[in-house]
Design an enzyme around this catalytic site. Structure first.
Site, PDB file in Angstrom:
ATOM      1  N   HIS A  71       0.813  -1.236   0.000  1.00  0.00           N
ATOM      2  CA  HIS A  71       0.000   0.000   0.000  1.00  0.00           C
ATOM      3  C   HIS A  71       0.834   1.268   0.000  1.00  0.00           C
ATOM      4  CE1 HIS A  71      -2.327   3.356   1.683  1.00  0.00           C
ATOM      5  NE2 HIS A  71      -3.344   2.807   1.060  1.00  0.00           N
ATOM      6  N   ASP A  84      -7.779   7.440  -9.495  1.00  0.00           N
ATOM      7  CA  ASP A  84      -7.591   7.274  -8.058  1.00  0.00           C
ATOM      8  C   ASP A  84      -8.898   7.292  -7.268  1.00  0.00           C
ATOM      9  OD1 ASP A  84      -6.642   7.274  -5.455  1.00  0.00           O
ATOM     10  OD2 ASP A  84      -5.198   8.877  -5.716  1.00  0.00           O
ATOM     11  N   HIS A 134       1.666   8.817  -7.053  1.00  0.00           N
ATOM     12  CA  HIS A 134       1.787  10.183  -6.534  1.00  0.00           C
ATOM     13  C   HIS A 134       3.240  10.665  -6.617  1.00  0.00           C
ATOM     14  CE1 HIS A 134      -2.331   9.683  -5.499  1.00  0.00           C
ATOM     15  NE2 HIS A 134      -2.089   8.813  -4.535  1.00  0.00           N
TER      16      HIS A 134
HETATM   17  C1  NGQ Z   1      -6.047   5.065  -0.298  1.00  0.00           C
HETATM   18  N1  NGQ Z   1      -5.729   7.229  -1.248  1.00  0.00           N
HETATM   19  O1  NGQ Z   1      -5.474   4.027  -0.018  1.00  0.00           O
HETATM   20  O2  NGQ Z   1      -7.227   5.065  -0.711  1.00  0.00           O
HETATM   21  C2  NGQ Z   1      -5.317   6.368  -0.192  1.00  0.00           C
HETATM   22  C3  NGQ Z   1      -5.578   7.003   1.137  1.00  0.00           C
HETATM   23  C4  NGQ Z   1      -3.730   6.296   2.666  1.00  0.00           C
HETATM   24  C5  NGQ Z   1      -4.893   8.185  -1.690  1.00  0.00           C
HETATM   25  N2  NGQ Z   1      -3.697   8.204  -1.223  1.00  0.00           N
HETATM   26  C6  NGQ Z   1      -5.181   6.170   2.306  1.00  0.00           C
HETATM   27  N3  NGQ Z   1      -5.264   9.052  -2.570  1.00  0.00           N
HETATM   28  O3  NGQ Z   1      -2.906   6.730   1.860  1.00  0.00           O
HETATM   29  O4  NGQ Z   1      -3.420   5.931   3.788  1.00  0.00           O
HETATM   30 ZN    ZN Z   2      -4.447   5.511  -4.202  1.00  0.00          ZN
END
Ligand code: NGQ
Ligand code: ZN
Length: 464
Positions: A216, A330, A279
């Site tokens: 992640h 996204d 990103h």
């Molecule tokens: C996500 N989204 O995993 O959906 C992420 C937010 C995170 C973006 N970064 C959650 N746009 O990064 O912890």
């Molecule tokens: Zn994302």
């Protein structure tokens, strides 16, 4: 039946630009077998495209379930005189939403989203899928239930997919225990690879479906778990990771790991063309050069990055260093690659107070340069053969409306500029082919009414 697998275009955008009288031919598996410009007399019975033909764009980053919360977090949630909302307060709202997703709901939301993508001219998607388990964190009877729903939604819609099951293990740098509201996401490298194995057995890879993985973020994995994950995969499978999106995570990485996120990753792993760094907003000058040199793709998601208040990626320096990039929708606050490319350029114009910043001496038209680069980088990130109108690539393309005001009366060299920069009325994209199938005809997807009705039922349920 050969004529059914061919299309004649008065104009088509090939890797070296617009060509006249192009005959496109493909096989039953949906792969281009011949692309022949200067075909003066197409075989009798060959259909004609309704307008100029150009490649479909890969969408290199999607969290499908977030489509259902678009437009629902645009209010001040923080309270108090100095209250500010930010990425992290948005994330709390997003987690509350993620807690409510059901298998049926996800299937309906994803299918509608993929139809919207196709209508917008995205013909492939990389799904960064992390809601794996039931709301209390226990497994579904089929551990790959939710991922499978997403894969099925893609194939029903016709969009090509790279499915990236996400490894989410920790809540922060230093292997911090996950939060209560992250339980649906949590796996170890072994359990994630096991889930991927189940999914792959149920839905085998094909020309329309490829598997990879997504650690992640550096917040959510450790160096050891990332190594274990990569060790369980074939060496060419795509690897996508969120990186350096927020300054708070850069600071935390420096504090606990002694290096900025992109530098940390480049120092410890063989980051190469199978990688997509999503990103990568906050890179310093050295990281910008090093990332460009790695041949990895920077996964830029401009509308989401603007919506979440992330910051501005140093696109000028990165492109100047031959860095590769693609675009993604996204969080799906918008689903339109044209808007992503426009905002990429506009971020640079607004900060530099110049125009046509991302053009170059070789590619003087900004839209052409950005389109070509996002197509190539996006295709690389998918790990699938989707890089435009060439033999061996997937038969994915868009047919422009020749009467649309963004291109009508313009010479071909100005068409991409009109498509990307003009924002007038309905989309100039008239028809869309994916894998040789016409899935969008005259701006309508073959299943859109039924899919939209199901989406509304799912949304009403989620908002209860
Ligand atoms: C996500 N989204 O995993 O959906 C992420 C937010 C995170 C973006 N970064 C959650 N746009 O990064 O912890
Ligand atoms: Zn994302």
């Amino acid at each position: 039946m050969q004529t059914e697998l061919s299309l004649f275009a008065d104009h088509a955008y090939l890797p070296d630009g617009w060509h006249r009288n192009v005959l496109l031919q493909w096989d039953a598996a949906g792969t281009l077998t011949a692309v022949t410009p200067g075909t003066d007399a197409p075989p009798a019975g060959t259909r004609r495209a309704a307008g100029p033909v150009m490649p479909g764009m890969p969408n290199l980053h999607s969290h499908a379930f977030q489509r259902a919360m678009a437009g629902l977090t645009e209010y001040r949630a923080a309270s108090g005189a100095n209250a500010t909302d930010n990425f992290w307060s948005w994330r709390d709202l997003m987690y509350r939403f993620a807690a409510k997703i059901t298998p049926e709901g996800l299937a309906s939301v994803a299918q509608w989203l993929y139809i919207e993508m196709l209508k917008a001219g995205y013909t492939s998607v990389c799904e960064f899928h992390y809601v794996h388990h039931t709301p209390d964190g226990s497994r579904y009877t089929n551990q790959a239930e939710l991922a499978q729903r997403v894969v099925d939604a893609a194939s029903a819609s016709g969009i090509g997919m790279t499915m990236l099951p996400v490894l989410y293990q920790y809540s922060g740098f230093g292997s911090r225990a996950p939060r209560e509201d992250q339980q649906r996401f949590i796996n170890t490298p072994d359990s994630l690879l096991d889930l991927l194995g189940t999914l792959r057995a149920a839905r085998p890879e094909s020309a329309a479906l490829r598997y990879g993985v997504a650690p992640h973020s550096l917040r959510a994995v450790s160096a050891d778990s990332l190594r274990a994950l990569l060790g369980g995969l074939d060496a060419t499978a795509p690897v996508h990771i969120h990186i350096a999106e927020q300054t708070a995570e850069v600071d935390a990485c420096v504090e606990t790991e002694g290096a900025r996120p992109v530098q940390w990753l480049l120092d410890r792993f063989d980051v190469d063309s199978r990688w997509c760094l999503v990103h990568a907003t906050h890179v310093d000058a050295n990281e910008t050069q090093a990332l460009a040199k790695s041949r990895a793709v920077a996964g830029l998601c401009l509308t989401t990055e603007a919506n979440l208040g992330d910051g501005i990626f140093p696109a000028y320096d990165y492109l100047d260093a031959q860095g590769r990039f693609g675009v993604g929708s996204d969080s799906h606050i918008g689903v339109d690659w044209r808007a992503e490319l426009r905002l990429l350029e506009y971020g640079q114009r607004l900060t530099r107070r110049q125009r046509n910043v991302l053009a170059s001496t070789q590619a003087t038209h900004v839209a052409d340069r950005l389109f070509d680069a996002a197509l190539e980088g996006g295709a690389q990130a998918t790990g699938r053969a989707v890089s435009g109108l060439q033999v061996g690539q997937r038969a994915d393309w868009l047919v422009l409306d020749p009467d649309h005001s963004s291109i009508a009366e313009h010479a071909p060299h100005a068409w991409l500029s009109g498509v990307v920069f003009c924002e007038h009325g309905e989309t100039p994209i008239r028809d869309v082919y994916a894998g040789g199938q016409k899935v969008v005809d005259n701006r309508r997807h073959r299943d859109e009414e039924a899919a939209y009705a199901r989406y509304r039922v799912a949304l009403a349920d989620l908002l209860k």
